[in-house]
Design a protein around this motif. Structure first.
Motif, PDB file in Angstrom:
ATOM      1  N   GLU A  20       0.829  -1.216   0.000  1.00  0.00           N
ATOM      2  CA  GLU A  20       0.000   0.000   0.000  1.00  0.00           C
ATOM      3  C   GLU A  20       0.860   1.261   0.000  1.00  0.00           C
ATOM      4  OE1 GLU A  20      -3.162   0.270  -0.817  1.00  0.00           O
ATOM      5  OE2 GLU A  20      -2.928  -1.886  -1.073  1.00  0.00           O
ATOM      6  N   ARG A  21       1.916   1.257   0.803  1.00  0.00           N
ATOM      7  CA  ARG A  21       2.829   2.416   0.816  1.00  0.00           C
ATOM      8  C   ARG A  21       3.448   2.626  -0.557  1.00  0.00           C
ATOM      9  NH1 ARG A  21       7.138   3.323   5.469  1.00  0.00           N
ATOM     10  NH2 ARG A  21       7.741   4.995   4.110  1.00  0.00           N
ATOM     11  N   PHE A  22       3.850   1.532  -1.188  1.00  0.00           N
ATOM     12  CA  PHE A  22       4.480   1.628  -2.499  1.00  0.00           C
ATOM     13  C   PHE A  22       3.478   2.119  -3.542  1.00  0.00           C
ATOM     14  CE2 PHE A  22       6.306   0.065  -6.485  1.00  0.00           C
ATOM     15  CZ  PHE A  22       7.555   0.668  -6.394  1.00  0.00           C
ATOM     16  N   ARG A  23       2.240   1.631  -3.455  1.00  0.00           N
ATOM     17  CA  ARG A  23       1.200   2.081  -4.398  1.00  0.00           C
ATOM     18  C   ARG A  23       1.051   3.603  -4.358  1.00  0.00           C
ATOM     19  NH1 ARG A  23      -2.515  -2.754  -3.466  1.00  0.00           N
ATOM     20  NH2 ARG A  23      -2.339  -3.832  -5.453  1.00  0.00           N
ATOM     21  N   LEU A  24       1.112   4.177  -3.171  1.00  0.00           N
ATOM     22  CA  LEU A  24       0.995   5.633  -3.046  1.00  0.00           C
ATOM     23  C   LEU A  24       2.135   6.346  -3.763  1.00  0.00           C
ATOM     24  CD1 LEU A  24      -0.082   5.939   0.709  1.00  0.00           C
ATOM     25  CD2 LEU A  24      -1.536   6.212  -1.323  1.00  0.00           C
ATOM     26  N   LEU A  25       3.319   5.734  -3.756  1.00  0.00           N
ATOM     27  CA  LEU A  25       4.490   6.346  -4.395  1.00  0.00           C
ATOM     28  C   LEU A  25       4.429   6.273  -5.917  1.00  0.00           C
ATOM     29  CD1 LEU A  25       7.294   4.855  -2.089  1.00  0.00           C
ATOM     30  CD2 LEU A  25       6.432   7.199  -2.063  1.00  0.00           C
ATOM     31  N   VAL A  26       3.800   5.229  -6.460  1.00  0.00           N
ATOM     32  CA  VAL A  26       3.833   5.017  -7.917  1.00  0.00           C
ATOM     33  C   VAL A  26       2.459   5.155  -8.562  1.00  0.00           C
ATOM     34  CG1 VAL A  26       5.876   3.529  -7.816  1.00  0.00           C
ATOM     35  CG2 VAL A  26       3.589   2.497  -7.684  1.00  0.00           C
ATOM     36  N   ASN A  27       1.528   5.704  -7.820  1.00  0.00           N
ATOM     37  CA  ASN A  27       0.138   5.744  -8.249  1.00  0.00           C
ATOM     38  C   ASN A  27      -0.067   6.247  -9.671  1.00  0.00           C
ATOM     39  OD1 ASN A  27      -2.545   5.284  -7.920  1.00  0.00           O
ATOM     40  ND2 ASN A  27      -2.930   7.043  -6.605  1.00  0.00           N
ATOM     41  N   GLU A  28       0.583   7.340 -10.039  1.00  0.00           N
ATOM     42  CA  GLU A  28       0.325   7.914 -11.363  1.00  0.00           C
ATOM     43  C   GLU A  28       1.328   7.449 -12.416  1.00  0.00           C
ATOM     44  OE1 GLU A  28       2.710  10.858  -8.943  1.00  0.00           O
ATOM     45  OE2 GLU A  28       0.744   9.978  -8.626  1.00  0.00           O
ATOM     46  N   HIS A  29       2.052   6.382 -12.161  1.00  0.00           N
ATOM     47  CA  HIS A  29       3.060   5.902 -13.110  1.00  0.00           C
ATOM     48  C   HIS A  29       2.635   4.638 -13.855  1.00  0.00           C
ATOM     49  CE1 HIS A  29       5.891   8.919 -11.771  1.00  0.00           C
ATOM     50  NE2 HIS A  29       5.673   8.552 -10.524  1.00  0.00           N
ATOM     51  N   GLY A  30       1.368   4.274 -13.770  1.00  0.00           N
ATOM     52  CA  GLY A  30       0.870   3.126 -14.517  1.00  0.00           C
ATOM     53  C   GLY A  30       1.337   1.781 -13.997  1.00  0.00           C
ATOM     54  N   GLU A  68       7.511  -1.298 -20.690  1.00  0.00           N
ATOM     55  CA  GLU A  68       6.269  -0.515 -20.690  1.00  0.00           C
ATOM     56  C   GLU A  68       5.232  -1.144 -19.765  1.00  0.00           C
ATOM     57  OE1 GLU A  68       7.485  -1.885 -23.860  1.00  0.00           O
ATOM     58  OE2 GLU A  68       8.860  -0.189 -23.675  1.00  0.00           O
ATOM     59  N   ASP A  69       5.171  -2.482 -19.771  1.00  0.00           N
ATOM     60  CA  ASP A  69       4.216  -3.217 -18.955  1.00  0.00           C
ATOM     61  C   ASP A  69       4.741  -3.276 -17.516  1.00  0.00           C
ATOM     62  OD1 ASP A  69       2.442  -4.973 -17.829  1.00  0.00           O
ATOM     63  OD2 ASP A  69       3.297  -6.746 -18.773  1.00  0.00           O
ATOM     64  N   LYS A  70       4.224  -2.421 -16.674  1.00  0.00           N
ATOM     65  CA  LYS A  70       4.716  -2.366 -15.306  1.00  0.00           C
ATOM     66  C   LYS A  70       3.787  -3.149 -14.372  1.00  0.00           C
ATOM     67  CE  LYS A  70       7.262   1.978 -15.767  1.00  0.00           C
ATOM     68  NZ  LYS A  70       8.211   1.379 -16.627  1.00  0.00           N
ATOM     69  N   LEU A  71       3.703  -4.463 -14.631  1.00  0.00           N
ATOM     70  CA  LEU A  71       2.912  -5.354 -13.800  1.00  0.00           C
ATOM     71  C   LEU A  71       3.854  -6.070 -12.837  1.00  0.00           C
ATOM     72  CD1 LEU A  71       0.380  -7.021 -13.026  1.00  0.00           C
ATOM     73  CD2 LEU A  71       1.009  -8.600 -14.869  1.00  0.00           C
ATOM     74  N   ILE A  72       3.542  -5.950 -11.559  1.00  0.00           N
ATOM     75  CA  ILE A  72       4.346  -6.591 -10.511  1.00  0.00           C
ATOM     76  C   ILE A  72       3.410  -7.491  -9.713  1.00  0.00           C
ATOM     77  CG2 ILE A  72       5.795  -6.200  -8.479  1.00  0.00           C
ATOM     78  CD1 ILE A  72       6.237  -3.347  -9.759  1.00  0.00           C
TER      79      ILE A  72
END
Length: 166
Positions: A20-30, A68-72
Motif C-alpha cells: 500500500e505504501r508503495f502504491r501511493l508512491l507510484v500511483n500515477e506511473h501506470g 512498458e508493462d509495469k505489472l508486478i
C-alpha cells in the motif's frame, strides 16, 4: 551492524502495508501490483520497519527494470515449514551469471537494452543482510527478456531464534 527490534508480527499484514505504501508512491506511473497473500499466515519475529524496507526496495527495482508493462506480482504463502514471499516483474531480466553477484555490494548487472538505470548497487546487498538477520534467505530466478522473481524464505522452525544483536 544494524540492530533490529524483533516483534511477533503478521507477515501478511506487514506485506500488505508495504504494498500500500508503495502504491501511493507510484500511483500515477501506470504500475499495477497484483497481490496474492494467503490469509492466516503464521506470525513471525520481524523488525517490521526493516522488512518493509526490503519489500519497498524489491518493488522499486521491479518498476525500474520493467519495460512498458509495469505489472508486478507479490505473493505470500505458507509452504511446508516456511513463509515464502515472492516479488515478480515481467521486465528485462538478469543474466544467469549475474544472479548470484547482484547481492554483492556495488555490483550492477549490465542492462541488456543499454538503458541507464539509476542506482548505487547497495539495495540488494541490504535486502540480503536484513533477510539473513531475520533467519531467512533470498534468491532470484530470472530470464533475460521475461523478468525476475525474488523469493524470500523464512523458516518457521527458526522463528524467534534469529541473530539478534540488540
Amino acid at each position: 551492524q544494524k540492530s533490529y527490534r524483533m516483534e511477533n508480527t503478521s507477515i501478511g499484514n506487514a506485506t500488505k502495508k508495504a504494498i500500500e505504501r508503495f502504491r501511493l508512491l507510484v500511483n500515477e506511473h501506470g504500475v499495477i501490483i497484483k497481490e496474492n497473500i494467503e490469509n492466516d499466515l503464521p506470525s513471525y519475529m520481524l523488525d517490521a520497519e526493516s522488512y518493509e524496507q526490503v519489500l519497498l526496495n524489491l518493488l522499486d527495482n521491479a518498476v525500474k527494470y520493467s519495460r512498458e508493462d509495469k505489472l508486478i506480482e507479490v505473493s505470500a504463502k505458507h509452504e511446508n515449514d516456511y513463509i515464502i514471499i515472492e516479488v515478480t516483474d515481467h521486465g528485462i531480466g538478469i543474466n544467469k551469471k549475474d544472479c548470484e553477484k547482484i547481492f554483492e555490494k556495488f555490483f550492477r548487472s549490465p542492462i541488456p537494452d543499454g538503458r541507464k538505470i539509476p542506482g548505487s548497487g547497495i539495495g540488494l546487498t541490504l535486502v540480503k543482510e536484513i533477510i539473513e538477520a531475520h533467519g531467512g534467505t533470498v534468491k532470484v530466478e530470472s530470464e533475460i527478456g521475461r523478468g525476475s522473481t525474488f523469493k524470500l524464505s523464512f523458516p518457521l522452525s527458526n522463528n524467534g531464534k534469529q541473530k539478534y544483536d540488540g
